[in-house]
Scaffold this motif. Sequence first.
Motif, short mmCIF file in Angstrom:
data_model
loop_
_atom_site.label_atom_id
_atom_site.label_comp_id
_atom_site.label_asym_id
_atom_site.label_seq_id
_atom_site.Cartn_x
_atom_site.Cartn_y
_atom_site.Cartn_z
N TYR A 68 28.04 42.61 42.09
CA TYR A 68 29.57 42.81 42.25
C TYR A 68 29.63 42.88 40.18
O TYR A 68 29.09 42.14 39.85
CB TYR A 68 30.31 41.72 42.60
N ILE A 69 30.40 44.01 40.02
CA ILE A 69 30.34 44.32 38.84
C ILE A 69 31.81 44.59 38.18
O ILE A 69 32.70 45.23 38.93
CB ILE A 69 29.56 45.61 38.25
N TYR A 70 31.88 44.27 36.95
CA TYR A 70 33.41 44.36 36.13
C TYR A 70 33.26 45.34 35.16
O TYR A 70 32.80 45.31 34.12
CB TYR A 70 33.56 42.99 35.56
N PRO A 71 33.58 46.74 35.65
CA PRO A 71 33.40 47.75 34.70
C PRO A 71 34.24 47.79 33.38
O PRO A 71 35.07 46.96 33.57
CB PRO A 71 33.57 48.96 35.73
N LYS A 72 33.96 48.70 32.70
CA LYS A 72 34.75 48.67 31.27
C LYS A 72 36.21 48.80 31.32
O LYS A 72 37.24 48.60 30.72
CB LYS A 72 34.10 49.68 30.45
N GLU A 73 36.56 49.45 32.49
CA GLU A 73 38.04 49.92 32.81
C GLU A 73 38.77 48.75 33.30
O GLU A 73 40.05 48.74 33.43
CB GLU A 73 38.16 51.03 33.85
N GLY A 74 38.00 47.52 33.44
CA GLY A 74 38.76 46.73 34.12
C GLY A 74 38.91 46.33 35.44
O GLY A 74 39.07 47.33 36.22
N ALA A 75 38.78 45.05 36.21
CA ALA A 75 39.19 44.80 37.50
C ALA A 75 40.72 44.88 37.81
O ALA A 75 41.28 44.64 36.96
CB ALA A 75 38.33 43.57 38.09
N ILE A 76 40.84 44.52 39.28
CA ILE A 76 42.07 44.73 39.63
C ILE A 76 42.07 43.10 40.12
O ILE A 76 41.48 42.78 40.90
CB ILE A 76 42.37 45.65 41.03
N PHE A 77 43.29 42.68 39.54
CA PHE A 77 43.19 41.00 40.05
C PHE A 77 44.74 41.11 40.92
O PHE A 77 45.57 41.76 40.61
CB PHE A 77 43.62 40.33 38.84
N TRP A 78 44.70 40.12 41.84
CA TRP A 78 45.65 40.02 42.80
C TRP A 78 45.84 38.55 43.20
O TRP A 78 44.92 37.66 43.00
CB TRP A 78 45.31 40.77 43.82
N VAL A 79 47.05 38.15 43.77
CA VAL A 79 47.24 36.88 44.37
C VAL A 79 47.80 37.09 45.68
O VAL A 79 48.66 37.95 45.94
CB VAL A 79 48.23 35.89 43.59
N PRO A 95 51.36 38.17 52.52
CA PRO A 95 51.34 39.27 51.32
C PRO A 95 50.76 39.13 50.04
O PRO A 95 50.73 38.05 49.23
CB PRO A 95 53.01 39.51 51.35
N SER A 96 50.24 40.45 49.41
CA SER A 96 49.53 40.32 48.19
C SER A 96 50.61 40.30 47.01
O SER A 96 51.96 40.75 47.53
CB SER A 96 48.83 41.62 48.01
N THR A 97 50.44 39.99 45.83
CA THR A 97 51.31 39.99 44.61
C THR A 97 52.75 40.77 44.86
O THR A 97 53.76 40.34 45.12
CB THR A 97 50.56 40.32 43.54
N TYR A 98 52.65 42.27 44.73
CA TYR A 98 53.63 43.08 44.67
C TYR A 98 54.34 42.84 45.94
O TYR A 98 55.45 43.40 45.99
CB TYR A 98 53.30 44.47 44.23
N TYR A 99 53.83 42.79 47.08
CA TYR A 99 54.42 42.94 48.56
C TYR A 99 55.45 41.56 48.59
O TYR A 99 56.42 41.62 49.18
CB TYR A 99 53.44 43.03 49.55
N PRO A 119 50.89 30.46 46.16
CA PRO A 119 49.61 31.26 46.37
C PRO A 119 48.73 30.76 47.21
O PRO A 119 48.46 29.38 47.66
CB PRO A 119 49.16 31.02 44.94
N TYR A 120 47.69 31.37 48.15
CA TYR A 120 46.82 30.91 49.04
C TYR A 120 45.47 31.16 48.36
O TYR A 120 44.75 30.16 48.39
CB TYR A 120 47.20 31.84 50.21
N LEU A 121 45.10 32.33 48.14
CA LEU A 121 43.88 32.66 47.31
C LEU A 121 44.18 33.75 46.21
O LEU A 121 45.12 34.41 46.49
CB LEU A 121 42.84 33.16 48.06
N TRP A 122 43.34 33.76 45.21
CA TRP A 122 43.50 35.21 44.34
C TRP A 122 42.15 35.36 44.27
O TRP A 122 41.03 34.85 44.62
CB TRP A 122 44.16 34.67 43.05
N GLY A 123 42.07 36.77 43.49
CA GLY A 123 40.64 37.17 43.45
C GLY A 123 40.82 38.63 42.77
O GLY A 123 41.88 38.96 41.90
N SER A 124 39.77 39.36 42.88
CA SER A 124 39.67 40.82 42.28
C SER A 124 39.10 41.82 43.17
O SER A 124 38.35 41.48 44.39
CB SER A 124 38.80 40.51 41.01
N THR A 125 39.16 42.90 42.95
CA THR A 125 38.66 44.18 43.47
C THR A 125 37.99 44.91 42.26
O THR A 125 38.76 45.20 41.57
CB THR A 125 40.00 45.08 44.15
#
Length: 342
Positions: free
Chosen positions: A239-250, A76-80, A122-128
Motif C-alpha cells: 500500500y503506497i502513498y503517492p506524491k499526489e496524496g491519499a484520499i482520507f475519509w471518515v 455514510p462516508s464524510t460528505y454523505y 465516527p465509526y472508522l476512518w481511513g484512506s484510499t
Amino acid sequence: MKRLIFAILLCLLASSAFAKEVVYVYNWSEYIPEQVLSNFEKETGIKVIYTTYDSNEVMYSKVKVLGGKGYDVIFPSTYYVNRMQKEGLLTPLNKKLLPNIKNMEPSLMNKPYDEGNKYSVPYLWGSTSLAINSDFVDEKKANTYRILWDSKYKGKVILTDDLREVFHIALRILGYSGNETDPEKIKKAYELLRKLRPNVRVYNSDSPKVPFINGEVTLGLTFNGEMYAAAQENPAIKYIYPKEGAIFWVDSMCIPKGSKNVANAHKFINYIMKPEVAKLISEEVGYPSPNKAGVALLDKSVRTNATIYPPLSIIKQGEFQLDVGDAIKVYEKYWNLLKSGK
C-alpha cells in the motif's frame, strides 16, 4: 392442562416481546466482526438485523427511496453525512444516550460536514490510495497515480466503485483539489479518466483485496484496510502513498429519519464506542479507529503500522473528502458516461 396452555401462552408472549427488540443495521461489506454483533445481542438482548452495501451511492439511493425508513443505523462516508442531513434523511442524535462518546478522538469530531456531531459519530476512518503487487510492479516507480495509465497494465487495474474517489486521483494529477466543484475542471478529469479505461479490469468497493490475492489485478486504487488484510496473505501486496496524496475519509454512524427503533439504535452506537469494542473492530477490519481510548489498547505493531495509521505528514499531504454540493450532479453525469464506456 390449563397450566400447560397458560405456560405456553406466557412463552409465546415473552418470545413476541423479545422479538420486538431489534435494530436494523445497514453497513459496508466486511466492515464489522461477527463477534461484535453477537456480543451486542448477548449483552443487550437486542437482535441485530444486519445487511450490507458496497458503495455510498447504493446506500444513499436506498435510504432516500425509503424516505429514511427500514434501517436504524447506517454508515455514510464524510460528505454523505452532510448531504443526507441537508435532505432531511437523518435524525439528530441524543447525546444523553451516548455516554461513550467521551472516548472519541477530538481531532475527528466537530467537522464541517457535521458541526457538533449533531447527526453522526465516527465509526472508522481511513484512506484510499495506490496499491501494487510488487512481484509485477516496480515499487520505485509507484510513487504517482500516473502509473495506473501505463499501457503495460492493460486489463490489470482495479478502481474503487466510488465516483468521488476515482475522480479525485485524476483531479490531483491535474493539480486540482479532490473536492473540486468547477464543472470544467471535473470535465478535464473525466477526459483523463477516459484514457485509463483500457487498463481497468474492475470497479470494486465490496472486497477489493480478493482480485489482488487471486492475481486478477496487479495495481490500483483501493482502501488501506483491504490492503492490510491482503498483505497478510501475500506480502508482495504493498500500500503506497503517492506524491499526489491519499484520499482520507471518515465513515460515521447515523440514524435515518424514519428509524422505528431509535432507542435501540442509540444503544448500538454507544456499544460500538466502548474502547474494547473499538479495539476489536480496528484489529479485525484493519482500519484506524477514531476511538482514542480504543486505540490506546491496540498492540504497538498495529498502532505503528503506516498502512493503518499513517504519519501526520502523509495525512497533511492528502485530502479529506468534503461535500461538493450541487457539483455532485456534474460528477454523476461524467461517472455514468465513464462507466458506460462513452
